[in-house]
Scaffold this motif. Structure first.
Motif, PDB file in Angstrom:
ATOM      1  N   PRO A 125       0.801  -1.225   0.000  1.00  0.00           N
ATOM      2  CA  PRO A 125       0.000   0.000   0.000  1.00  0.00           C
ATOM      3  C   PRO A 125       0.835   1.278   0.000  1.00  0.00           C
ATOM      4  CG  PRO A 125      -0.030  -1.035   2.162  1.00  0.00           C
ATOM      5  CD  PRO A 125       0.644  -2.010   1.243  1.00  0.00           C
ATOM      6  N   THR A 126       2.122   1.155   0.405  1.00  0.00           N
ATOM      7  CA  THR A 126       2.989   2.328   0.429  1.00  0.00           C
ATOM      8  C   THR A 126       4.338   1.967  -0.171  1.00  0.00           C
ATOM      9  OG1 THR A 126       1.931   3.114   2.465  1.00  0.00           O
ATOM     10  CG2 THR A 126       4.043   4.106   1.876  1.00  0.00           C
ATOM     11  N   VAL A 127       4.835   2.836  -1.029  1.00  0.00           N
ATOM     12  CA  VAL A 127       6.146   2.648  -1.658  1.00  0.00           C
ATOM     13  C   VAL A 127       6.966   3.908  -1.432  1.00  0.00           C
ATOM     14  CG1 VAL A 127       7.373   2.394  -3.860  1.00  0.00           C
ATOM     15  CG2 VAL A 127       5.336   1.009  -3.383  1.00  0.00           C
ATOM     16  N   VAL A 128       8.220   3.726  -1.054  1.00  0.00           N
ATOM     17  CA  VAL A 128       9.145   4.850  -0.925  1.00  0.00           C
ATOM     18  C   VAL A 128      10.169   4.738  -2.045  1.00  0.00           C
ATOM     19  CG1 VAL A 128      10.694   6.139   0.583  1.00  0.00           C
ATOM     20  CG2 VAL A 128       8.841   4.785   1.581  1.00  0.00           C
ATOM     21  N   VAL A 148      16.523  18.139  -3.707  1.00  0.00           N
ATOM     22  CA  VAL A 148      16.030  16.840  -3.270  1.00  0.00           C
ATOM     23  C   VAL A 148      14.505  16.817  -3.382  1.00  0.00           C
ATOM     24  CG1 VAL A 148      15.772  15.305  -1.275  1.00  0.00           C
ATOM     25  CG2 VAL A 148      17.948  16.468  -1.687  1.00  0.00           C
ATOM     26  N   ARG A 149      13.981  15.729  -3.892  1.00  0.00           N
ATOM     27  CA  ARG A 149      12.527  15.555  -3.902  1.00  0.00           C
ATOM     28  C   ARG A 149      12.150  14.641  -2.743  1.00  0.00           C
ATOM     29  NH1 ARG A 149       8.379  13.072  -8.528  1.00  0.00           N
ATOM     30  NH2 ARG A 149       6.490  13.921  -7.543  1.00  0.00           N
ATOM     31  N   LEU A 150      11.447  15.180  -1.786  1.00  0.00           N
ATOM     32  CA  LEU A 150      11.007  14.429  -0.615  1.00  0.00           C
ATOM     33  C   LEU A 150       9.568  14.838  -0.335  1.00  0.00           C
ATOM     34  CD1 LEU A 150      11.521  12.462   1.619  1.00  0.00           C
ATOM     35  CD2 LEU A 150      12.894  14.161   2.805  1.00  0.00           C
ATOM     36  N   GLU A 151       8.637  14.078  -0.928  1.00  0.00           N
ATOM     37  CA  GLU A 151       7.228  14.430  -0.828  1.00  0.00           C
ATOM     38  C   GLU A 151       6.357  13.206  -1.072  1.00  0.00           C
ATOM     39  OE1 GLU A 151       6.580  17.379  -3.796  1.00  0.00           O
ATOM     40  OE2 GLU A 151       6.887  16.024  -5.480  1.00  0.00           O
ATOM     41  N   ASP A 173      -6.397   5.344  -5.794  1.00  0.00           N
ATOM     42  CA  ASP A 173      -6.864   4.170  -5.039  1.00  0.00           C
ATOM     43  C   ASP A 173      -6.429   4.208  -3.572  1.00  0.00           C
ATOM     44  OD1 ASP A 173      -4.169   3.670  -5.178  1.00  0.00           O
ATOM     45  OD2 ASP A 173      -4.335   1.745  -6.215  1.00  0.00           O
ATOM     46  N   GLY A 174      -5.813   5.309  -3.157  1.00  0.00           N
ATOM     47  CA  GLY A 174      -5.418   5.458  -1.765  1.00  0.00           C
ATOM     48  C   GLY A 174      -4.000   5.007  -1.453  1.00  0.00           C
ATOM     49  N   ARG A 175      -3.338   4.374  -2.402  1.00  0.00           N
ATOM     50  CA  ARG A 175      -1.969   3.951  -2.168  1.00  0.00           C
ATOM     51  C   ARG A 175      -1.037   5.171  -2.205  1.00  0.00           C
ATOM     52  NH1 ARG A 175      -0.987  -1.804  -2.804  1.00  0.00           N
ATOM     53  NH2 ARG A 175      -3.048  -2.796  -2.929  1.00  0.00           N
ATOM     54  N   ALA A 176       0.001   5.103  -1.385  1.00  0.00           N
ATOM     55  CA  ALA A 176       0.890   6.262  -1.227  1.00  0.00           C
ATOM     56  C   ALA A 176       2.260   5.973  -1.823  1.00  0.00           C
ATOM     57  CB  ALA A 176       1.027   6.620   0.244  1.00  0.00           C
ATOM     58  N   LEU A 177       2.774   6.950  -2.539  1.00  0.00           N
ATOM     59  CA  LEU A 177       4.112   6.890  -3.105  1.00  0.00           C
ATOM     60  C   LEU A 177       4.902   8.068  -2.545  1.00  0.00           C
ATOM     61  CD1 LEU A 177       6.196   5.757  -5.115  1.00  0.00           C
ATOM     62  CD2 LEU A 177       5.071   7.104  -6.912  1.00  0.00           C
ATOM     63  N   VAL A 178       5.909   7.750  -1.736  1.00  0.00           N
ATOM     64  CA  VAL A 178       6.754   8.796  -1.158  1.00  0.00           C
ATOM     65  C   VAL A 178       8.032   8.880  -1.984  1.00  0.00           C
ATOM     66  CG1 VAL A 178       8.088   9.521   0.856  1.00  0.00           C
ATOM     67  CG2 VAL A 178       5.812   8.488   1.159  1.00  0.00           C
ATOM     68  N   HIS A 179       8.234  10.002  -2.633  1.00  0.00           N
ATOM     69  CA  HIS A 179       9.446  10.208  -3.436  1.00  0.00           C
ATOM     70  C   HIS A 179      10.566  10.708  -2.537  1.00  0.00           C
ATOM     71  CE1 HIS A 179       7.581   9.445  -7.283  1.00  0.00           C
ATOM     72  NE2 HIS A 179       6.568  10.237  -6.954  1.00  0.00           N
ATOM     73  N   ALA A 236      15.790  10.373   6.041  1.00  0.00           N
ATOM     74  CA  ALA A 236      15.059   9.129   6.287  1.00  0.00           C
ATOM     75  C   ALA A 236      13.958   9.335   7.320  1.00  0.00           C
ATOM     76  CB  ALA A 236      16.023   8.046   6.750  1.00  0.00           C
ATOM     77  N   ARG A 237      14.229  10.133   8.318  1.00  0.00           N
ATOM     78  CA  ARG A 237      13.223  10.389   9.345  1.00  0.00           C
ATOM     79  C   ARG A 237      12.080  11.232   8.802  1.00  0.00           C
ATOM     80  NH1 ARG A 237      17.595  11.148  14.345  1.00  0.00           N
ATOM     81  NH2 ARG A 237      17.974   8.892  14.560  1.00  0.00           N
ATOM     82  N   GLU A 238      12.388  12.173   7.916  1.00  0.00           N
ATOM     83  CA  GLU A 238      11.307  12.943   7.299  1.00  0.00           C
ATOM     84  C   GLU A 238      10.479  12.056   6.375  1.00  0.00           C
ATOM     85  OE1 GLU A 238      10.594  16.896   4.530  1.00  0.00           O
ATOM     86  OE2 GLU A 238      12.241  16.865   5.988  1.00  0.00           O
ATOM     87  N   ALA A 239      11.138  11.184   5.615  1.00  0.00           N
ATOM     88  CA  ALA A 239      10.406  10.262   4.755  1.00  0.00           C
ATOM     89  C   ALA A 239       9.524   9.325   5.576  1.00  0.00           C
ATOM     90  CB  ALA A 239      11.386   9.447   3.915  1.00  0.00           C
ATOM     91  N   THR A 240      10.035   8.887   6.717  1.00  0.00           N
ATOM     92  CA  THR A 240       9.255   8.015   7.601  1.00  0.00           C
ATOM     93  C   THR A 240       8.009   8.727   8.103  1.00  0.00           C
ATOM     94  OG1 THR A 240      11.203   6.740   8.254  1.00  0.00           O
ATOM     95  CG2 THR A 240       9.320   6.711   9.761  1.00  0.00           C
ATOM     96  N   ARG A 241       8.137   9.997   8.442  1.00  0.00           N
ATOM     97  CA  ARG A 241       6.957  10.759   8.880  1.00  0.00           C
ATOM     98  C   ARG A 241       5.923  10.831   7.761  1.00  0.00           C
ATOM     99  NH1 ARG A 241      11.032  13.750  11.655  1.00  0.00           N
ATOM    100  NH2 ARG A 241      11.298  15.207   9.938  1.00  0.00           N
ATOM    101  N   LEU A 242       6.369  11.002   6.537  1.00  0.00           N
ATOM    102  CA  LEU A 242       5.433  11.050   5.408  1.00  0.00           C
ATOM    103  C   LEU A 242       4.720   9.720   5.236  1.00  0.00           C
ATOM    104  CD1 LEU A 242       7.536  13.021   2.769  1.00  0.00           C
ATOM    105  CD2 LEU A 242       5.619  13.873   4.129  1.00  0.00           C
ATOM    106  N   VAL A 243       5.430   8.613   5.476  1.00  0.00           N
ATOM    107  CA  VAL A 243       4.798   7.300   5.379  1.00  0.00           C
ATOM    108  C   VAL A 243       3.771   7.119   6.489  1.00  0.00           C
ATOM    109  CG1 VAL A 243       5.198   4.808   5.617  1.00  0.00           C
ATOM    110  CG2 VAL A 243       6.730   6.195   4.213  1.00  0.00           C
TER     111      VAL A 243
END
Length: 316
Positions: free
Chosen positions: A163-166, A274-277, A283-289, A305-312
């Motif tokens: 459901p989530t991809v980084v 850097v792209r971090l968003e 369909d509700g699935r999340a893609l964190v770039h 990594a910690r900011e990306a984790t918060r986005l997830v």
């Protein structure tokens, strides 16, 4: 394991992000075309320093957060590959650095003996990347994560299985996203026997294609380097290697005769910023770039990594 999160990319950005997620209780799988030891990250000189990376407003915070982690990891260098090593940045001035510089302990103007032309002295984290990447992978597995060899043609392949991809695909983001603003900056280094150099030296023009640095790593001395924009050539160039050795020997003459152990080339994944968003699909699935870290992926790895984790976490 049915992954809650798939991290695409097994370099330092992908592995660090996966560790953060797994230690937060997420079921994580890293999909990587190459094993971590075969990624561009494994070639990095890996001296902590914000180099060729934007946006400036965020980089300082990411870098300082990462610095604190590396300072802790340096307590066990044999396991982590992280050591605190003194050295000088030739030509650098405190007045030209961002606010992050005030957070770097012991950073000061170099004396004339330390750097005849002027510069900055500091004791900074210097990372033995093959050891460090293996340590990160072990830490991920200890937290329940996995690393799988997978080659993707599209990020949709990962989104079909979690459901989530980084997206930590580095230079691969140019084709997987696709994002044509991602460009390679080719870096070539020479590995030599260390004739007794125990401090690092860096003289890097952020706009130039040739840089001069040497970093003492266990069992070798790493000489650099290059920063060739839009060059994809992965093979070492003999003439470039000779020029690297000659530049370093002008600083430390004994390096002219150091026995060469090998050559390495890596393609830094540069981007204007850097792209971090987070991108939420219909369909509700999340893609964190999470890509575009240029020459400072190691330097900002824990903060990003910690900011990306918060986005997830916020996406769930």
């Amino acid at each position: 394991m049915d992954a809650e999160v798939i991290v695409v990319g097994g370099g330092v950005i992908g592995l660090t992000t996966a560790v953060e997620l797994a230690e937060r209780g997420r079921r994580v799988a890293v999909w990587t075309r190459e094993p971590p030891g075969g990624t561009t990250s494994s070639v990095a000189g890996a001296l902590w320093w914000p180099y060729r990376i934007e946006p400036e407003a965020k980089v300082g915070g990411w870098a300082v957060e990462s610095l604190r982690v590396f300072e802790e990891l340096a307590a066990d260098p044999g396991a982590t590959g992280v050591r605190l090593v003194p050295g000088v940045h030739a030509g650098a001035r405190l007045s030209r650095l961002g606010r992050w510089a005030a957070e770097v302990r012991e950073l000061r103007a170099a004396t004339a003996a330390e750097c005849p032309g002027g510069g900055l002295w500091a004791r900074l984290p210097l990372v033995d990347m093959p050891v460090y990447l293996a340590w990160l992978e072990d830490r991920l597995r200890a937290a329940g994560g996995t690393v799988l060899r997978r080659t993707l043609d599209s990020l949709d392949e990962a989104l079909a299985e979690a459901p989530t991809v980084v997206n930590c695909s580095g230079i691969g983001a140019r084709w997987l996203v696709p994002d044509e603003s991602v460009r390679p900056v080719r870096g070539q280094v020479v590995l030599v026997e260390n004739p007794g150099v125990d401090t690092w030296y860096a003289d890097a023009d952020s706009a130039g294609a040739a840089t001069t640095y040497f970093f003492p790593q266990p069992g070798r001395l790493l000489l650099g380097g290059t920063a060739e924009e839009d060059v994809y050539r992965p093979e070492p160039d003999e003439r470039t290697a000779a020029e690297i050795v000659a530049r370093c020997a002008r600083v430390r003459p004994e390096l002219a005769d150091a026995r060469i152990l090998g050559h390495r080339v890596g393609l830094r994944p540069a981007r204007p910023a850097v792209r971090l968003e987070r991108e939420v699909r219909p369909d509700g699935r999340a893609l964190v770039h999470h890509y575009g870290h240029g020459g400072a992926g190691v330097t900002v790895s824990w903060g990003c990594a910690r900011e990306a984790t918060r986005l997830v976490v916020e996406a769930v």
